[in-house]
Design an enzyme around this catalytic site. Sequence first.
Site, PDB file in Angstrom:
ATOM      1  N   GLY A   1      35.243  77.016  40.952  1.00 21.67           N
ATOM      2  CA  GLY A   1      34.778  75.860  40.199  1.00 21.67           C
ATOM      3  C   GLY A   1      33.994  74.940  41.112  1.00 21.67           C
TER       4      GLY A   1
ATOM      5  N   GLN B   1      30.128  67.330  44.078  1.00 19.91           N
ATOM      6  CA  GLN B   1      30.312  68.179  45.269  1.00 19.91           C
ATOM      7  C   GLN B   1      28.989  68.686  45.839  1.00 19.91           C
ATOM      8  OE1 GLN B   1      33.573  70.685  43.313  1.00 19.91           O
ATOM      9  NE2 GLN B   1      34.214  70.624  45.445  1.00 19.91           N
TER      10      GLN B   1
ATOM     11  N   CYS C   1      40.103  72.826  48.000  1.00 22.48           N
ATOM     12  CA  CYS C   1      38.887  72.222  47.460  1.00 22.48           C
ATOM     13  C   CYS C   1      37.751  72.471  48.432  1.00 22.48           C
ATOM     14  CB  CYS C   1      39.107  70.722  47.284  1.00 22.48           C
ATOM     15  SG  CYS C   1      37.669  69.868  46.641  1.00 22.48           S
ATOM     16  N   LEU C   2      36.606  72.877  47.907  1.00 16.24           N
ATOM     17  CA  LEU C   2      35.450  73.142  48.767  1.00 16.24           C
ATOM     18  C   LEU C   2      35.010  71.880  49.511  1.00 16.24           C
ATOM     19  CD1 LEU C   2      33.417  75.362  46.273  1.00 16.24           C
ATOM     20  CD2 LEU C   2      34.574  76.157  48.347  1.00 16.24           C
TER      21      LEU C   2
ATOM     22  N   HIS D   1      41.212  70.049  37.907  1.00 15.10           N
ATOM     23  CA  HIS D   1      40.701  69.737  39.242  1.00 15.10           C
ATOM     24  C   HIS D   1      39.235  69.284  39.163  1.00 15.10           C
ATOM     25  CE1 HIS D   1      40.505  70.693  43.734  1.00 15.10           C
ATOM     26  NE2 HIS D   1      39.219  70.569  43.411  1.00 15.10           N
ATOM     27  N   GLU D   2      38.424  70.024  38.396  1.00 12.15           N
ATOM     28  CA  GLU D   2      36.988  69.688  38.323  1.00 12.15           C
ATOM     29  C   GLU D   2      36.750  68.389  37.560  1.00 12.15           C
ATOM     30  OE1 GLU D   2      35.266  71.190  40.364  1.00 12.15           O
ATOM     31  OE2 GLU D   2      36.523  72.957  40.603  1.00 12.15           O
TER      32      GLU D   2
ATOM     33  N   HIS E   1      37.214  65.591  39.763  1.00 12.27           N
ATOM     34  CA  HIS E   1      36.039  65.330  40.610  1.00 12.27           C
ATOM     35  C   HIS E   1      35.057  64.392  39.901  1.00 12.27           C
ATOM     36  CE1 HIS E   1      36.331  67.658  44.282  1.00 12.27           C
ATOM     37  NE2 HIS E   1      36.609  68.784  43.640  1.00 12.27           N
TER      38      HIS E   1
HETATM   39 NI    NI Z   1      37.444  70.520  44.497  1.00 14.96          NI
END
Ligand code: NI
Length: 177
Positions: free
Chosen positions: A46, A51, A103-104, A145-146, A149
């Site tokens: 995702g 991000q 998380c990226l 989670h997204e 963000h």
């Molecule tokens: Ni993330």
Amino acid sequence: MSIRPIVTVPDPVLREKAKPVRKITPEIQNLIDDMIETMRQAPGVGLAAPQVGVGMQVMVVEYAEGSENADADAEPKPKKLYTLVNPKISRHSKETELGKEGCLSIPDYMGEVERYGTVTVKSLDRHGKSFKLKARGWLARIFQHEIDHLNGVLFIDRTENVWKVEPEEAQEASETV
Ligand code: NI
């Protein structure tokens, strides 16, 4: 399409509330295409627009439902790609589940996070058409989670149980969003 650099903490864009998309312009289409490519290359399941440094309510998810607990004999489900514009959680279960997340935008850390077991998400697709989807388990976790963000919330805000991942136990792509 091109791969965009992934923004990491403490970049302030990760802490801002993303703005709703008013009109799906060629720039938004281009952003979506780039986000899909960036998510696949990362790799992750995702990615939200903040991000890649864009404070707009756009997110992409690509995941094979059930793959987190697939048994070896089961036929693997195909991956499904979701593109969400201005998404909102419209319903959620009372019950919650604990699960590991990475998380990226927070490289090399993981945490155990409590999330709703099922969520219904209302959103626009990349053509501006509204749709609703219901997700449970890991897929529900990814959506939560997204959407976090898009509200400037990171998984580290939702748990005190955060740990650094040792290089030998590399993060699994399926846990990174
Ligand atoms: Ni993330």
